[in-house]
Design a protein around this motif. Structure first.
Motif, mmCIF file in Angstrom:
data_model
loop_
_atom_site.group_PDB
_atom_site.id
_atom_site.type_symbol
_atom_site.label_atom_id
_atom_site.label_comp_id
_atom_site.label_asym_id
_atom_site.label_seq_id
_atom_site.Cartn_x
_atom_site.Cartn_y
_atom_site.Cartn_z
ATOM 1 N N LYS A 79 0.831 -1.202 0.000
ATOM 2 C CA LYS A 79 0.000 0.000 0.000
ATOM 3 C C LYS A 79 0.867 1.254 0.000
ATOM 4 O O LYS A 79 0.570 2.226 -0.706
ATOM 5 C CB LYS A 79 -0.937 -0.006 1.215
ATOM 6 C CG LYS A 79 -1.943 1.137 1.217
ATOM 7 C CD LYS A 79 -2.921 1.009 2.379
ATOM 8 C CE LYS A 79 -3.949 2.136 2.348
ATOM 9 N NZ LYS A 79 -4.914 2.037 3.482
ATOM 10 N N MET A 80 1.935 1.243 0.798
ATOM 11 C CA MET A 80 2.826 2.408 0.825
ATOM 12 C C MET A 80 3.500 2.589 -0.535
ATOM 13 O O MET A 80 3.624 3.710 -1.042
ATOM 14 C CB MET A 80 3.876 2.252 1.915
ATOM 15 C CG MET A 80 4.759 3.498 2.079
ATOM 16 S SD MET A 80 5.796 3.416 3.547
ATOM 17 C CE MET A 80 6.582 5.031 3.519
ATOM 18 N N ASP A 100 2.275 1.765 -3.396
ATOM 19 C CA ASP A 100 1.270 2.300 -4.318
ATOM 20 C C ASP A 100 1.146 3.818 -4.178
ATOM 21 O O ASP A 100 1.021 4.542 -5.170
ATOM 22 C CB ASP A 100 -0.085 1.639 -4.061
ATOM 23 C CG ASP A 100 -0.112 0.174 -4.487
ATOM 24 O OD1 ASP A 100 0.780 -0.235 -5.264
ATOM 25 O OD2 ASP A 100 -1.014 -0.558 -4.038
ATOM 26 N N HIS A 101 1.169 4.308 -2.945
ATOM 27 C CA HIS A 101 1.086 5.760 -2.720
ATOM 28 C C HIS A 101 2.319 6.466 -3.284
ATOM 29 O O HIS A 101 2.202 7.555 -3.870
ATOM 30 C CB HIS A 101 0.955 6.054 -1.229
ATOM 31 C CG HIS A 101 -0.441 5.929 -0.702
ATOM 32 N ND1 HIS A 101 -1.357 6.952 -0.762
ATOM 33 C CD2 HIS A 101 -1.085 4.883 -0.121
ATOM 34 C CE1 HIS A 101 -2.500 6.554 -0.228
ATOM 35 N NE2 HIS A 101 -2.364 5.315 0.181
ATOM 36 N N LYS A 121 1.992 6.555 -7.086
ATOM 37 C CA LYS A 121 0.998 7.544 -7.502
ATOM 38 C C LYS A 121 1.583 8.959 -7.430
ATOM 39 O O LYS A 121 1.398 9.765 -8.349
ATOM 40 C CB LYS A 121 -0.245 7.432 -6.618
ATOM 41 C CG LYS A 121 -1.355 8.399 -6.989
ATOM 42 C CD LYS A 121 -2.569 8.225 -6.067
ATOM 43 C CE LYS A 121 -3.667 9.235 -6.426
ATOM 44 N NZ LYS A 121 -4.851 9.074 -5.527
ATOM 45 N N ARG A 122 2.284 9.254 -6.348
ATOM 46 C CA ARG A 122 2.869 10.577 -6.174
ATOM 47 C C ARG A 122 3.914 10.860 -7.260
ATOM 48 O O ARG A 122 3.927 11.954 -7.863
ATOM 49 C CB ARG A 122 3.506 10.687 -4.792
ATOM 50 C CG ARG A 122 4.345 11.938 -4.561
ATOM 51 C CD ARG A 122 3.542 13.209 -4.701
ATOM 52 N NE ARG A 122 4.341 14.381 -4.313
ATOM 53 C CZ ARG A 122 3.974 15.635 -4.521
ATOM 54 N NH1 ARG A 122 2.822 15.897 -5.129
ATOM 55 N NH2 ARG A 122 4.747 16.624 -4.135
ATOM 56 N N TRP A 143 5.453 16.946 0.510
ATOM 57 C CA TRP A 143 4.794 15.630 0.475
ATOM 58 C C TRP A 143 5.783 14.593 0.996
ATOM 59 O O TRP A 143 6.950 14.576 0.623
ATOM 60 C CB TRP A 143 4.372 15.281 -0.948
ATOM 61 C CG TRP A 143 3.366 14.166 -1.073
ATOM 62 C CD1 TRP A 143 2.038 14.299 -1.297
ATOM 63 C CD2 TRP A 143 3.621 12.750 -1.010
ATOM 64 N NE1 TRP A 143 1.427 13.062 -1.370
ATOM 65 C CE2 TRP A 143 2.383 12.078 -1.195
ATOM 66 C CE3 TRP A 143 4.760 11.969 -0.803
ATOM 67 C CZ2 TRP A 143 2.251 10.699 -1.183
ATOM 68 C CZ3 TRP A 143 4.642 10.578 -0.790
ATOM 69 C CH2 TRP A 143 3.407 9.958 -0.981
ATOM 70 N N ALA A 157 5.782 10.250 2.668
ATOM 71 C CA ALA A 157 5.109 9.046 3.139
ATOM 72 C C ALA A 157 5.779 8.604 4.432
ATOM 73 O O ALA A 157 7.005 8.596 4.535
ATOM 74 C CB ALA A 157 5.193 7.934 2.093
ATOM 75 N N ARG A 191 0.287 4.765 9.009
ATOM 76 C CA ARG A 191 0.755 5.238 7.711
ATOM 77 C C ARG A 191 0.152 6.610 7.433
ATOM 78 O O ARG A 191 -1.057 6.796 7.574
ATOM 79 C CB ARG A 191 0.396 4.255 6.606
ATOM 80 C CG ARG A 191 1.104 2.910 6.749
ATOM 81 C CD ARG A 191 0.726 1.955 5.635
ATOM 82 N NE ARG A 191 1.407 0.682 5.790
ATOM 83 C CZ ARG A 191 0.972 -0.323 6.553
ATOM 84 N NH1 ARG A 191 -0.171 -0.181 7.221
ATOM 85 N NH2 ARG A 191 1.637 -1.441 6.640
ATOM 86 N N TYR A 209 0.382 10.076 4.616
ATOM 87 C CA TYR A 209 0.850 10.491 3.299
ATOM 88 C C TYR A 209 0.514 11.956 3.066
ATOM 89 O O TYR A 209 -0.434 12.491 3.637
ATOM 90 C CB TYR A 209 0.179 9.643 2.197
ATOM 91 C CG TYR A 209 0.301 8.153 2.416
ATOM 92 C CD1 TYR A 209 1.471 7.476 2.093
ATOM 93 C CD2 TYR A 209 -0.758 7.440 2.962
ATOM 94 C CE1 TYR A 209 1.583 6.110 2.299
ATOM 95 C CE2 TYR A 209 -0.652 6.071 3.167
ATOM 96 C CZ TYR A 209 0.524 5.415 2.838
ATOM 97 O OH TYR A 209 0.637 4.075 3.061
ATOM 98 N N GLY A 210 1.315 12.586 2.220
ATOM 99 C CA GLY A 210 1.000 13.938 1.799
ATOM 100 C C GLY A 210 1.562 15.011 2.713
ATOM 101 O O GLY A 210 2.655 14.878 3.273
#
Length: 394
Positions: free
Chosen positions: A202-203, A205-206, A209-210, A337, A339, A346, A348-349
């Protein structure tokens, strides 16, 4: 009564923290042997790559150890004489010890990929960062356009941080060089199926995406096959480029193999439950075969633990076995930004970016008072360029 001589080899996270901790014990004579006169704060080298000032990622050892009873020595450790309890440097200087602490860090490993050592850029030191930045600017001066592709090999923290910082930096320096409306193609290569494979999917994936939001192309499950002066071959595909940055591989410092330490299959030094490789020789941080080895926080944890072991032995107190401490993972990706992964938490951003900055101030505080740590952090906001074109416009 003669003080016990403690020789610490390595001026990184673990070595400096051990020196600070042990200097508080008046029964000890502490010496720190380093191959450079400053502490290199690796987590912020990506800031230097993007126009930050070198002082943000480098702190002079004299500043950190000022007013501390620590003798600072300079030299490259090359040989260990176990019989004489002496470490010998490349300049044939020799330093004796009663207790030796080894914290040398790692070196770049090109993994035998043809052409990388000759043509790729590395960013593990301020000197390498300066060379990389000089290349970026000189290319714009010579060709008046960006490279066809900027390739970063390695989807770990360093590669991700650089990939996140590079789009904004290239846009800024192209403007300073009066180059407009030219697209910048940045590609990040990772041999695993996800970025930072040791962390959650999941991390990853973030992070993906970023990076895509910033315009970075991702090539996962792809490997670098070889580099020439004109490009990099990736899983059989040739990518034209004069700008390949290698962040994918490191290996343990050669000192340990040369001096016949016991080494595990992963290249790390075998240590016991008290981080001893041999009687009165401790190995810390990146060099030791421990869980979470390779993280800065692990180096700090190791230094605090071994310092307490040395003092407890002098007091004839019982010693608890070493317990690894799970680190907090913080990965900044572009402006404002980051993570963050800590146990099951967790973030993000923007909130992750705030946590990252607080963590950075806390990290500097391991070595300096709060007010100095804050001043060190503020340096991240400053920019500097050695390029004469850009310097004239700042």
């Amino acid at each position: 009564m003669r003080k016990k001589r403690i020789l610490i080899v390595g001026g990184g996270f673990a070595g400096i923290k051990a020196a600070l901790e042990l200097s508080q014990d008046k029964r000890l004579q502490v010496s720190l042997l380093s191959n450079r006169p400053y502490f290199r704060y690796y987590p912020n080298l990506h800031v230097d790559n993007a126009g930050g000032i070198p002082e943000e990622s480098s702190i002079p050892l004299n500043n950190i150890l000022k007013d501390k009873p620590v003798r600072i020595l300079f030299g490259e450790a090359v040989q260990l004489d176990r019989q004489k309890r002496t470490v010998i440097t490349s300049r044939i200087d020799s330093y004796q010890y009663d207790v030796l602490i080894m914290a040398l860090g790692v070196v770049t490993n090109f993994r035998g990929v043809r052409g990388l050592e000759q043509f790729a850029y590395s960013i593990k030191s301020n000197e390498e960062v300066a060379r990389f930045k000089s290349h970026l600017h000189q290319q714009l001066i010579d060709e008046h356009k960006p490279d066809l592709n900027y390739i970063i090999v390695g989807g770990g923290p360093t590669g991700i941080e650089l990939a996140g910082a590079l789009p904004g930096y290239m846009k800024r320096i192209m403007k300073q060089h009066n180059i407009k409306n030219k697209a910048v193609h940045i590609e990040l290569i990772e041999s695993a199926h996800q970025l930072m494979p040791s962390l959650s999917e999941k991390m990853s994936d973030h992070l993906c995406k970023r990076l895509r939001q910033l315009g970075v192309k991702l090539s996962l499950a792809k490997t670098a096959d070889g580099e020439t002066a004109y490009g990099l071959k990736v899983s059989g595909r040739m990518i034209n480029s004069h700008t390949v940055v290698w962040t994918a591989g490191v290996t343990n410092h050669p000192f340990f193999k040369v001096n016949k330490f016991k080494i595990n299959d992963n290249g790390k030094v075998k240590v016991d439950e008290h981080l001893q490789a041999e009687p009165n020789i401790y190995v810390l941080g990146d060099n030791a075969d421990t869980l979470y080895s390779g993280m800065a926080q692990t180096g700090l944890h190791d230094a605090i633990y071994v310092s307490s072991v040395i003092s407890q032995r002098l007091d004839n107190k019982p010693i608890e076995s070493y317990k690894p401490e799970k680190p907090v993972y913080v990965v900044p990706v572009g402006p404002h930004w980051a993570a963050v992964q800590w146990k099951n938490i967790r973030l993000y951003g923007w909130l992750g970016w705030i946590i990252r900055n607080l963590a950075e101030i806390a990290a500097f505080h391991y070595y300096e008072p709060w007010w100095k740590a804050s001043e060190q952090w503020i340096k991240e906001l400053e920019t500097v360029e050695t390029c004469p074109v850009c310097a004239s416009k700042m």
